[in-house]
Write an enzyme that holds these catalytic residues in place. Structure first.
Site: not given
Length: 702
Positions: A380, A410, A440
């Site tokens: 992100r 997401r 991640h």
């Protein structure tokens, strides 16, 4: 102890019910009189956004299972239907408490001179100003959408606010069936509209955009009489269903799925208290929803409160004291970060220390003529990111730049697609990770030519490369030029970007291949130390603990006599303090000004402490379906820093809540001197300063 739907006691707490308890702890911050008023408004907003994601993902998944006739119990003893009943009961109660807290906060804000007013309560001059604002700024972007035989029900977007309008044609018999329309409240206009002050008053006043539209609804329906105007909001299933194996272009496949998300199955309907019966009937029939209807006594969707503090001018007494992140002293020793990092490792503790150090590291790498390659994982990223600019600059200057962009993060999918395209235009080699796995891990590798050799510089973090969240989340980052960590970083990137098989790593543990077994082995090692009478202890800090295998491993270590202290912010499926099972385990959660996000684990290891940081929570998805990374901290001085951070969390008696056997949380009792870990951590200059590589002792956390 909590019992399952059939009354038996489970060894485990349920993940989703544990999440509800977490969101209640967030709500406690909004209810706490000690929390500054404008910060209480923020916590009310967070409760709403948390619940939105929970409904659109977790509850949606349970509803899918229920509709499919799935009746098998999960490992905590619940069937989907039994769990849904409990979730809806508890979340309904939570929402009621949330709106009680909202009404109280609005009342107290009014006493301070900050008002969220109804249009009807404005003065004549204020109404005139608001009428003009509506005419100039709101009316042109509104689209009334009627529903009749020739106009089917329009698409209602998930989590968008709408007005349901019940109308009667002028001159028609009031007994005839009314007309029905909906109006979307524009999401690109501020929901809070500032109202001109009353005369010379210093009070600050706002009205809600939906209230303003409601007052002017006649402007949209000439020739009709509005019988009722009621806000509503729909939550849809937001999970993406991707066929990565068959997708020729993952980016295009995700873009298609994002469009399909707009048509996701309805999960929850929120309506205003007192909604017109005809409007409610129309909505329930269209969305085919009966049970999951929330009747809201107040403004639907309190997420607008997140922006209130930035709109209010002044009132420092109603906010947290300003925290200005400090630049790490270790990195101020030289004009070149590479010069410092070539001599020592550096640990960053955000938000107390500035994320600018990470940006500077990337920017220096982009400009340094001796840097040959830069590799990074992005999950992100913030808007207008300095980091993106640095990577683009590095590629444009001829360096080999590889960026692993996780498109499946997401609710950030669209933003990440935009970053991916921008980086590709700059000449970066963009990779979308491995099929079936989310990337991640948080890692950057810089390869630099130094004299006759290549040297690797690595940054490993617990949080995303995001300047905004680095000011709001507590996270850790390690800078190192350790050769073994550098080799592991190269191996990891080769595995992600190429066809390299998982190699024998020197220092890293990587999911989904070996992170779970390594953690289990480290926990067993502590049990063996305890059995042999050697020093043994585990302290682990994370966001969530829900993987059954990890819970069982901790239970076994507890039964072997290992003292275990867990600091788990959110979901925890482990039931602590049960005789013969987990009596040596404590679990606490800290919810405070900053979102506790760092993942770090400490093993006493027979008197030779082993301390590691990680990107992974102890959840099944992190350990088996994601590329995650756990990295040891090898510098003795930095180990002491991390132990001190854990120590502060364990000593917190202000914001910490202790998990009980029954799954509920309680405040610590019998404490004398208040100790608030986040406030203590802000004194970072006073406890972090010491000579590089020193082994200054730190009290063992108690």
């Amino acid at each position: 102890m909590t019992r399952t739907e059939r009354g038996e006691v489970s060894r485990y707490l349920n993940r989703d019910l544990s999440w509800v308890e977490f969101n209640k702890r967030v709500l406690e911050e909004a209810q706490d009189p000690a929390t500054p008023l404008l910060e209480r408004a923020k916590f009310l907003a967070i409760v709403s956004t948390n619940l939105d994601e929970f409904m659109s993902v977790r509850v949606a998944g349970l509803q899918d299972q229920q509709k499919a006739g799935y009746t098998r119990k999960d490992f905590t003893g619940y069937t989907p239907s039994g769990l849904l009943k409990r979730i809806m009961k508890r979340t309904s109660r939570m929402v009621n408490d949330q709106y009680k807290a909202y009404r109280e906060a609005v009342r107290f804000l009014g006493r301070e001179g900050i008002y969220i007013s109804r249009y009807d309560d404005l003065t004549a001059s204020q109404k005139k100003a608001m009428d003009q604002y509506y005419t100039d700024n709101v009316f042109p972007v509104l689209t009334p959408m009627g529903v009749d035989q020739s106009r089917p029900f329009p698409l209602v977007n998930s989590l968008s606010l709408y007005l349901a309008v019940v109308l009667l044609k002028e001159g028609d018999d009031p007994e005839e069936e009314p007309y029905f329309a909906i109006v979307r409240v524009p999401s690109n206009l501020s929901r809070l509209v500032r109202v001109p002050a009353r005369g010379n008053s210093k009070k600050q006043e706002f009205v809600l955009l939906d209230d303003l539209i409601k007052q002017h609804i006649r402007s949209l329906f000439a020739g009709y009489v509005p019988l009722a105007v009621d806000p509503f909001r729909l939550t849809r299933n937001a999970d993406l269903t991707l066929n990565e194996e068959g997708a020729e272009d993952l980016l295009e496949e995700i873009e298609k799925e994002l469009r399909r998300r707009r048509w996701g199955v309805p999960v929850r309907l929120e309506v205003h208290k007192g909604i017109h019966a005809y409007a409610l009937e129309m909505l329930k029939e269209e969305f085919e929803i009966e049970d999951n209807v929330f009747v809201i006594d107040g403004p639907i969707d309190l997420s607008f409160l997140m922006k209130l503090p930035s709109l209010v001018e002044g009132f420092p007494q109603l906010r947290y004291p300003e925290l200005i992140p400090v630049y790490p002293e270790e990195l101020e020793e030289s004009e070149s970060l590479f010069e410092v990092l070539g001599q020592r490792d550096v640990l960053l503790y955000h938000p107390y220390e500035s994320f600018d150090a990470v940006n500077d590291f990337l920017m220096e790498a982009a400009e340094d003529p001796y840097v040959l390659a830069v590799k990074i994982t992005l999950y992100r990223v913030s808007g207008h990111s300095v980091l993106i600019q640095a990577l683009s600059k590095a590629a444009e200057s001829g360096k080999q730049v590889t960026v692993v962009v996780e498109l499946k993060a997401r609710f950030d999918e669209e933003r990440n697609i935009a970053w991916a395209r921008q980086l590709e235009k700059a000449g970066c080699h963009v990779v979308y990770g491995l099929v079936g796995l989310k990337t991640h891990a948080k890692i950057t590798l810089v390869v630099r030519q130094e004299q006759d050799t290549l040297r690797r510089y690595v940054h490993v973090g617990t949080g995303n490369y995001n300047e905004n969240s680095a000011r709001l989340y507590t996270d850790l980052g390690l800078f190192t030029s350790d050769p073994l960590i550098g080799e592991d970083a190269s191996s990891l990137f080769n595995e992600i970007t190429g066809f390299s098989a998982p190699s024998d790593l020197h220092t890293f543990a990587v999911a989904p291949t070996d992170l779970l077994p390594v953690l289990q082995q480290l926990i067993r090692r502590e049990a063996e130390h305890a059995a042999a009478g050697r020093p043994a202890r585990i302290i682990a800090k994370m966001n969530s603990l829900s993987n059954q295998e990890m819970v069982d491993a901790l239970y076994e270590a507890s039964q072997a006599g290992v003292p275990i202290d867990l600091i788990v912010r959110g979901v925890c499926c482990l039931r602590p303090g049960v005789e013969g099972l987990s009596e040596t385990i404590t679990v606490r959660s800290i919810v405070d000004r900053f979102l506790e996000h760092s993942r770090v684990v400490y093993f006493e290891n027979g008197g030779e402490p082993d301390v590691r940081i990680s990107s992974a929570d102890w959840m099944t998805r992190n350990l088996t379906r994601r590329i995650e990374l756990m990295c040891p901290v090898r510098d003795e001085g930095l180990k002491q820093d991390l132990i001190r951070i854990l120590h502060m969390s364990l000593e917190d008696n202000v914001k910490a809540r202790h998990l009980q056997q029954n799954g509920l949380y309680s405040r610590p009792e019998g404490e004398d001197k208040p100790f608030r870990s986040q406030f203590e951590a802000a004194k970072i200059r006073s406890w972090k300063k010491r000579p590089p590589g020193s082994g200054e002792s730190v009290p063992t956390p108690s």
